[in-house]
Design a protein around this motif. Structure first.
Motif, PDB file in Angstrom:
ATOM      1  N   LYS A   1       1.006  -1.256  -0.260  1.00 19.56           N
ATOM      2  CA  LYS A   1      -0.005   0.117  -0.103  1.00 19.56           C
ATOM      3  C   LYS A   1       0.783   1.159  -0.047  1.00 19.56           C
ATOM      4  N   LEU A   2       2.049   0.964   0.617  1.00 22.03           N
ATOM      5  CA  LEU A   2       2.837   2.644   0.746  1.00 22.03           C
ATOM      6  C   LEU A   2       3.345   2.568  -0.432  1.00 22.03           C
ATOM      7  N   LEU A   3       3.605   1.783  -1.199  1.00 20.55           N
ATOM      8  CA  LEU A   3       4.341   1.758  -2.553  1.00 20.55           C
ATOM      9  C   LEU A   3       3.210   2.120  -3.643  1.00 20.55           C
ATOM     10  N   SER A   4       1.776   1.307  -3.395  1.00 20.78           N
ATOM     11  CA  SER A   4       0.566   1.732  -4.469  1.00 20.78           C
ATOM     12  C   SER A   4       0.658   3.256  -4.111  1.00 20.78           C
ATOM     13  N   ASP A   5       0.565   3.566  -2.881  1.00 21.29           N
ATOM     14  CA  ASP A   5       0.159   5.602  -2.986  1.00 21.29           C
ATOM     15  C   ASP A   5       0.874   6.354  -3.051  1.00 21.29           C
ATOM     16  N   ASP A   6       2.089   5.723  -3.323  1.00 21.61           N
ATOM     17  CA  ASP A   6       3.319   6.939  -3.826  1.00 21.61           C
ATOM     18  C   ASP A   6       3.371   6.852  -4.894  1.00 21.61           C
ATOM     19  N   ILE A   7       2.938   5.859  -5.468  1.00 23.13           N
ATOM     20  CA  ILE A   7       2.898   5.865  -7.183  1.00 23.13           C
ATOM     21  C   ILE A   7       1.966   6.547  -7.500  1.00 23.13           C
ATOM     22  N   SER A   8       1.028   6.157  -7.214  1.00 28.46           N
ATOM     23  CA  SER A   8      -0.260   6.860  -7.367  1.00 28.46           C
ATOM     24  C   SER A   8      -0.164   8.819  -7.564  1.00 28.46           C
ATOM     25  N   ALA A   9       1.090   8.753  -6.103  1.00 23.80           N
ATOM     26  CA  ALA A   9       0.896  10.565  -6.383  1.00 23.80           C
ATOM     27  C   ALA A   9       2.118  11.076  -6.821  1.00 23.80           C
ATOM     28  N   ASN A  10       2.774  10.269  -7.502  1.00 25.40           N
ATOM     29  CA  ASN A  10       3.636  10.733  -7.929  1.00 25.40           C
ATOM     30  C   ASN A  10       2.979  10.095  -9.682  1.00 25.40           C
ATOM     31  N   ILE A  11       2.522   9.541 -10.465  1.00 16.36           N
ATOM     32  CA  ILE A  11       2.294   9.477 -11.469  1.00 16.36           C
ATOM     33  C   ILE A  11       2.521  10.127 -12.416  1.00 16.36           C
ATOM     34  N   ASP A  12       2.796  11.381 -12.511  1.00 15.64           N
ATOM     35  CA  ASP A  12       3.171  12.055 -13.177  1.00 15.64           C
ATOM     36  C   ASP A  12       4.945  12.201 -13.473  1.00 15.64           C
ATOM     37  N   ARG A  13       5.225  11.521 -12.911  1.00 17.50           N
ATOM     38  CA  ARG A  13       6.532  11.691 -12.466  1.00 17.50           C
ATOM     39  C   ARG A  13       6.939  10.198 -13.278  1.00 17.50           C
ATOM     40  N   ILE A  14       6.576   9.277 -13.705  1.00 18.67           N
ATOM     41  CA  ILE A  14       6.883   8.143 -14.492  1.00 18.67           C
ATOM     42  C   ILE A  14       7.551   8.194 -15.946  1.00 18.67           C
ATOM     43  N   PRO A  15       8.266   7.942 -15.631  1.00 18.10           N
ATOM     44  CA  PRO A  15       9.217   8.007 -17.044  1.00 18.10           C
ATOM     45  C   PRO A  15       7.868   6.990 -18.177  1.00 18.10           C
ATOM     46  N   HIS A  16       8.482   8.482 -19.718  1.00 20.21           N
ATOM     47  CA  HIS A  16       6.991   8.039 -20.895  1.00 20.21           C
ATOM     48  C   HIS A  16       7.566   6.912 -21.032  1.00 20.21           C
ATOM     49  N   ASP A  17       8.728   5.502 -20.375  1.00 24.23           N
ATOM     50  CA  ASP A  17       8.538   4.226 -21.096  1.00 24.23           C
ATOM     51  C   ASP A  17       8.557   3.556 -20.124  1.00 24.23           C
ATOM     52  N   VAL A  18       7.957   3.649 -19.013  1.00 22.71           N
ATOM     53  CA  VAL A  18       8.544   2.904 -18.031  1.00 22.71           C
ATOM     54  C   VAL A  18       6.819   2.442 -18.006  1.00 22.71           C
ATOM     55  N   ARG A  19       6.096   0.992 -17.845  1.00 23.66           N
ATOM     56  CA  ARG A  19       5.335   0.425 -17.080  1.00 23.66           C
ATOM     57  C   ARG A  19       5.668  -0.463 -16.279  1.00 23.66           C
ATOM     58  N   ILE A  20       4.324   0.088 -15.221  1.00 23.57           N
ATOM     59  CA  ILE A  20       4.303  -1.006 -13.666  1.00 23.57           C
ATOM     60  C   ILE A  20       3.173  -1.324 -14.294  1.00 23.57           C
TER      61      ILE A  20
ATOM     62  N   LEU B   1       8.413   5.517  -5.406  1.00 20.28           N
ATOM     63  CA  LEU B   1       8.392   5.270  -6.965  1.00 20.28           C
ATOM     64  C   LEU B   1      10.004   5.793  -8.263  1.00 20.28           C
ATOM     65  N   ASP B   2      10.341   6.199  -6.550  1.00 18.93           N
ATOM     66  CA  ASP B   2      11.805   6.769  -7.073  1.00 18.93           C
ATOM     67  C   ASP B   2      12.449   6.026  -6.871  1.00 18.93           C
ATOM     68  N   ASP B   3      12.288   4.872  -5.853  1.00 18.25           N
ATOM     69  CA  ASP B   3      13.637   3.869  -5.529  1.00 18.25           C
ATOM     70  C   ASP B   3      13.325   2.302  -6.659  1.00 18.25           C
ATOM     71  N   VAL B   4      11.935   2.456  -7.244  1.00 18.11           N
ATOM     72  CA  VAL B   4      10.765   1.727  -8.348  1.00 18.11           C
ATOM     73  C   VAL B   4      12.172   2.174  -9.594  1.00 18.11           C
ATOM     74  N   ILE B   5      12.265   3.213  -9.545  1.00 16.15           N
ATOM     75  CA  ILE B   5      12.700   3.318 -10.911  1.00 16.15           C
ATOM     76  C   ILE B   5      14.195   3.898 -10.901  1.00 16.15           C
ATOM     77  N   SER B   6      14.961   3.876  -9.704  1.00 17.83           N
ATOM     78  CA  SER B   6      16.260   3.523  -9.652  1.00 17.83           C
ATOM     79  C   SER B   6      16.912   2.327 -10.210  1.00 17.83           C
ATOM     80  N   ARG B   7      16.252   1.641  -9.489  1.00 10.83           N
ATOM     81  CA  ARG B   7      16.635   0.168  -9.756  1.00 10.83           C
ATOM     82  C   ARG B   7      16.212  -0.700 -11.360  1.00 10.83           C
ATOM     83  N   ILE B   8      15.416   0.215 -12.688  1.00  9.95           N
ATOM     84  CA  ILE B   8      15.009  -0.255 -13.538  1.00  9.95           C
ATOM     85  C   ILE B   8      16.098  -0.294 -14.746  1.00  9.95           C
ATOM     86  N   SER B   9      16.704  -1.473 -15.318  1.00  5.71           N
ATOM     87  CA  SER B   9      17.665  -1.513 -15.980  1.00  5.71           C
ATOM     88  C   SER B   9      17.211  -0.638 -17.542  1.00  5.71           C
TER      89      SER B   9
END
Length: 147
Positions: free
Chosen positions: A78-97, A139-147
């Motif tokens: 839930k913590l991660l889901s809430d953070d992703i939802s709150a920052n959805i506009d910061r997901i890079p255009h080439d990333v799908r979660i 979300l920042d942690d998820v993005i930092s770990r994506i290859s």
């Protein structure tokens, strides 16, 4: 689906005191198609949506796809889901979660060796394993770990 609220645990929080209409995992953000119905096409094309084999296979060659094994009863999910939802506009255009129901998707868990809810698995569009990790809280942690 309608359920008595006292019996419902939704995204790790017990909801009490009313009848609650459960949100579909096909779109964890609760978006609709304008007619009030959950839209599978929104989930398949959005940066953050529900898992389906089509959502993975329809990714562009340059897209990076991450499966988020999420359990509704899991507080860290839930913590991660809430953070992703709150920052959805910061997901890079080439990333799908894509949110995968940890409790029901046993074949996917077996395929990727997932034994813990709140596991993230980066895959290719044909389903090949790229990377796997646990317990990202932002979300920042998820993005930092994506290859």
């Amino acid at each position: 689906m309608k359920m008595p609220a006292a019996a419902l645990v939704f995204a790790g929080v017990v909801v009490a005191g009313a009848v609650f209409v459960a949100q579909s995992l096909s779109d964890p953000l609760g978006r609709t198609d304008g007619a009030g119905q959950s839209s599978s096409s929104l989930a398949a094309t959005s940066a953050y949506g529900g898992y389906s084999p089509e959502a993975v296979s329809s990714a562009s060659d340059g897209d990076r796809v991450v499966l988020f094994f999420h359990a509704q009863w899991c507080a860290t999910c839930k913590l991660l889901s809430d953070d992703i939802s709150a920052n959805i506009d910061r997901i890079p255009h080439d990333v799908r979660i894509l949110v995968v129901d940890f409790d029901s998707q046993t074949a996917l868990k077996k395929r990727y060796g997932v034994t813990l809810q709140h596991t993230l698995v980066q895959v290719t569009r044909d389903g090949g394993l790229v990377a796997k990790w646990n317990l990202s809280r932002t979300l920042d942690d998820v993005i930092s770990r994506i290859s």
